[in-house]
Design an enzyme around this catalytic site. Structure first.
Site, PDB file in Angstrom:
ATOM      1  N   GLU A  48      39.333  -8.738 -33.361  1.00  0.00           N
ATOM      2  CA  GLU A  48      39.996  -7.374 -33.267  1.00  0.00           C
ATOM      3  C   GLU A  48      41.329  -7.695 -32.494  1.00  0.00           C
ATOM      4  O   GLU A  48      41.629  -8.620 -31.976  1.00  0.00           O
ATOM      5  CB  GLU A  48      39.257  -6.484 -32.462  1.00  0.00           C
ATOM      6  CG  GLU A  48      39.052  -5.133 -33.000  1.00  0.00           C
ATOM      7  CD  GLU A  48      39.870  -4.375 -34.046  1.00  0.00           C
ATOM      8  OE1 GLU A  48      41.035  -5.028 -34.361  1.00  0.00           O
ATOM      9  OE2 GLU A  48      39.601  -3.336 -34.061  1.00  0.00           O
ATOM     10  N   ASP A  49      42.278  -6.945 -32.882  1.00  0.00           N
ATOM     11  CA  ASP A  49      43.753  -7.093 -32.187  1.00  0.00           C
ATOM     12  C   ASP A  49      43.735  -6.397 -30.959  1.00  0.00           C
ATOM     13  O   ASP A  49      44.221  -6.672 -29.799  1.00  0.00           O
ATOM     14  CB  ASP A  49      44.953  -6.604 -33.307  1.00  0.00           C
ATOM     15  CG  ASP A  49      44.302  -5.160 -33.679  1.00  0.00           C
ATOM     16  OD1 ASP A  49      43.275  -4.392 -33.370  1.00  0.00           O
ATOM     17  OD2 ASP A  49      45.313  -4.640 -34.600  1.00  0.00           O
ATOM     18  N   ASP A  68      41.020   0.168 -27.823  1.00  0.00           N
ATOM     19  CA  ASP A  68      41.400   1.225 -26.969  1.00  0.00           C
ATOM     20  C   ASP A  68      40.380   2.126 -26.475  1.00  0.00           C
ATOM     21  O   ASP A  68      39.880   1.881 -25.656  1.00  0.00           O
ATOM     22  CB  ASP A  68      42.555   2.167 -28.228  1.00  0.00           C
ATOM     23  CG  ASP A  68      43.434   3.159 -27.332  1.00  0.00           C
ATOM     24  OD1 ASP A  68      43.003   3.211 -26.216  1.00  0.00           O
ATOM     25  OD2 ASP A  68      43.625   4.042 -28.115  1.00  0.00           O
ATOM     26  N   PHE A  73      51.714   2.306 -25.609  1.00  0.00           N
ATOM     27  CA  PHE A  73      51.618   1.847 -27.142  1.00  0.00           C
ATOM     28  C   PHE A  73      52.429   0.538 -27.370  1.00  0.00           C
ATOM     29  O   PHE A  73      53.407   0.577 -27.093  1.00  0.00           O
ATOM     30  CB  PHE A  73      52.030   2.887 -28.011  1.00  0.00           C
ATOM     31  CG  PHE A  73      51.797   2.826 -29.379  1.00  0.00           C
ATOM     32  CD1 PHE A  73      50.449   3.301 -30.083  1.00  0.00           C
ATOM     33  CD2 PHE A  73      52.547   2.105 -30.367  1.00  0.00           C
ATOM     34  CE1 PHE A  73      49.959   3.092 -31.235  1.00  0.00           C
ATOM     35  CE2 PHE A  73      52.386   1.803 -31.425  1.00  0.00           C
ATOM     36  CZ  PHE A  73      51.138   2.368 -31.833  1.00  0.00           C
ATOM     37  N   ARG A  87      54.846  -5.706 -37.080  1.00  0.00           N
ATOM     38  CA  ARG A  87      53.519  -6.453 -37.150  1.00  0.00           C
ATOM     39  C   ARG A  87      54.021  -7.863 -36.996  1.00  0.00           C
ATOM     40  O   ARG A  87      53.403  -8.978 -36.471  1.00  0.00           O
ATOM     41  CB  ARG A  87      52.827  -6.433 -38.321  1.00  0.00           C
ATOM     42  CG  ARG A  87      52.026  -5.100 -38.721  1.00  0.00           C
ATOM     43  CD  ARG A  87      51.071  -5.096 -39.655  1.00  0.00           C
ATOM     44  NE  ARG A  87      50.455  -3.795 -40.262  1.00  0.00           N
ATOM     45  CZ  ARG A  87      49.550  -3.149 -39.671  1.00  0.00           C
ATOM     46  NH1 ARG A  87      48.916  -3.697 -38.713  1.00  0.00           N
ATOM     47  NH2 ARG A  87      49.222  -1.963 -40.180  1.00  0.00           N
TER      48      ARG A  87
HETATM   49  P1  IMP Z   1      40.010   2.698 -30.831  1.00  0.00           P
HETATM   50  O1  IMP Z   1      39.109   3.278 -31.924  1.00  0.00           O
HETATM   51  O2  IMP Z   1      40.512   3.884 -29.929  1.00  0.00           O
HETATM   52  O3  IMP Z   1      39.631   1.646 -30.044  1.00  0.00           O
HETATM   53  O4  IMP Z   1      41.201   2.373 -31.597  1.00  0.00           O
HETATM   54  C1  IMP Z   1      41.433   0.979 -31.919  1.00  0.00           C
HETATM   55  C2  IMP Z   1      42.448   0.751 -33.008  1.00  0.00           C
HETATM   56  O5  IMP Z   1      43.691   1.685 -32.832  1.00  0.00           O
HETATM   57  C3  IMP Z   1      43.026  -0.719 -33.138  1.00  0.00           C
HETATM   58  O6  IMP Z   1      42.315  -1.341 -33.855  1.00  0.00           O
HETATM   59  C4  IMP Z   1      44.620  -0.234 -33.461  1.00  0.00           C
HETATM   60  O7  IMP Z   1      44.498  -0.323 -35.072  1.00  0.00           O
HETATM   61  C5  IMP Z   1      44.780   1.012 -33.038  1.00  0.00           C
HETATM   62  N1  IMP Z   1      45.500   1.008 -31.835  1.00  0.00           N
HETATM   63  C6  IMP Z   1      45.162   1.467 -30.585  1.00  0.00           C
HETATM   64  N2  IMP Z   1      46.112   1.196 -29.671  1.00  0.00           N
HETATM   65  C7  IMP Z   1      47.165   0.585 -30.459  1.00  0.00           C
HETATM   66  C8  IMP Z   1      48.365   0.243 -29.661  1.00  0.00           C
HETATM   67  O8  IMP Z   1      48.908   0.382 -28.772  1.00  0.00           O
HETATM   68  N3  IMP Z   1      49.357  -0.170 -30.708  1.00  0.00           N
HETATM   69  C9  IMP Z   1      49.221  -0.305 -32.135  1.00  0.00           C
HETATM   70  N4  IMP Z   1      47.786  -0.052 -32.468  1.00  0.00           N
HETATM   71  C10 IMP Z   1      46.927   0.628 -31.651  1.00  0.00           C
HETATM   72 MG    MG Z   2      42.797  -2.721 -35.486  1.00  0.00          MG
END
Ligand code: IMP
Ligand code: MG
Length: 179
Positions: free
Chosen positions: A100-101, A104, A153, A166
């Site tokens: 995963e990148d 959050d 962000f 990206r």
């Molecule tokens: P989560 O379900 O809240 O953990 O969201 C995860 C997904 O939200 C990641 O895989 C990203 O695609 C997107 N995301 C969350 N924070 C960021 C950020 O700071 N920049 C870009 N994408 C984000």
């Molecule tokens: Mg993602």
């Protein structure tokens, strides 16, 4: 030549990213070198990380890709995740490592892990380059984490804002509101 990029402040420079990926790769190699793991990349954000990470893993492995939508129309994760592209491979009995990148809230991966665990892999672990641990609302277990970052962000190194940025080789923060 003018670059069509709003100013981005560097948060994690390229050399620090690459050094961290060296470390992650060493840890993953120690754990997986004889397991022929399946690396599952979550599109699109994790592709850059996957490409750099996988080239540092000197043993037999396979790769597969999944696409999910986590946010719908809002900017906050809802926990309602749609699988837009499923894996090509059957993961039953396989050692699966999800790449995963960024994590959050953790809701996206929580949903994804549950859905993958139901397919009976031999093991399922997660490696994420970035984590906003202060934002976590789930008790999701992540085996390998690159950097813990503050609640901001970020873009670059695979991460986008409206599909842009990206391709930046570093992780940065947008300086001002942009389109
Ligand atoms: P989560 O379900 O809240 O953990 O969201 C995860 C997904 O939200 C990641 O895989 C990203 O695609 C997107 N995301 C969350 N924070 C960021 C950020 O700071 N920049 C870009 N994408 C984000
Ligand atoms: Mg993602």
């Amino acid at each position: 030549m003018t670059l069509d990029w709003a100013p981005v402040r560097v948060l994690i420079p390229e050399n620090e990213l690459q050094a961290k990926i060296d470390q992650l790769a060493a840890d993953i190699t120690a754990d997986y070198h004889d397991r022929r793991p399946l690396l599952v990349c979550v599109l699109k954000g994790a592709v850059v990380f996957l490409a750099d990470l996988a080239r540092r893993l000197p043993f037999a492995l396979e790769m597969d890709f999944m696409a999910v939508s986590s946010y719908g129309h809002s900017t906050e994760s809802s926990g309602v995740v749609r699988i837009l592209k499923d894996l090509d491979s059957d993961i039953k009995g396989r050692h699966v490592l999800v790449v995963e990148d960024i994590i959050d809230s953790g809701l996206t991966l929580q949903y994804l892990s549950q859905s993958l665990k139901a397919r009976n892999p031999a093991s399922l672990e997660i490696v994420t380059l970035l984590s906003k641990t202060s934002r976590r609302v789930t008790d999701l277990e992540c085996r390998y984490t690159g950097f813990d970052i503050p609640d901001m962000f970020v873009v670059g190194y695979g991460l986008d804002y409206k599909e842009k940025y990206r391709n930046l080789p570093f992780v940065g923060v947008l300086e001002s509101a942009v389109d």
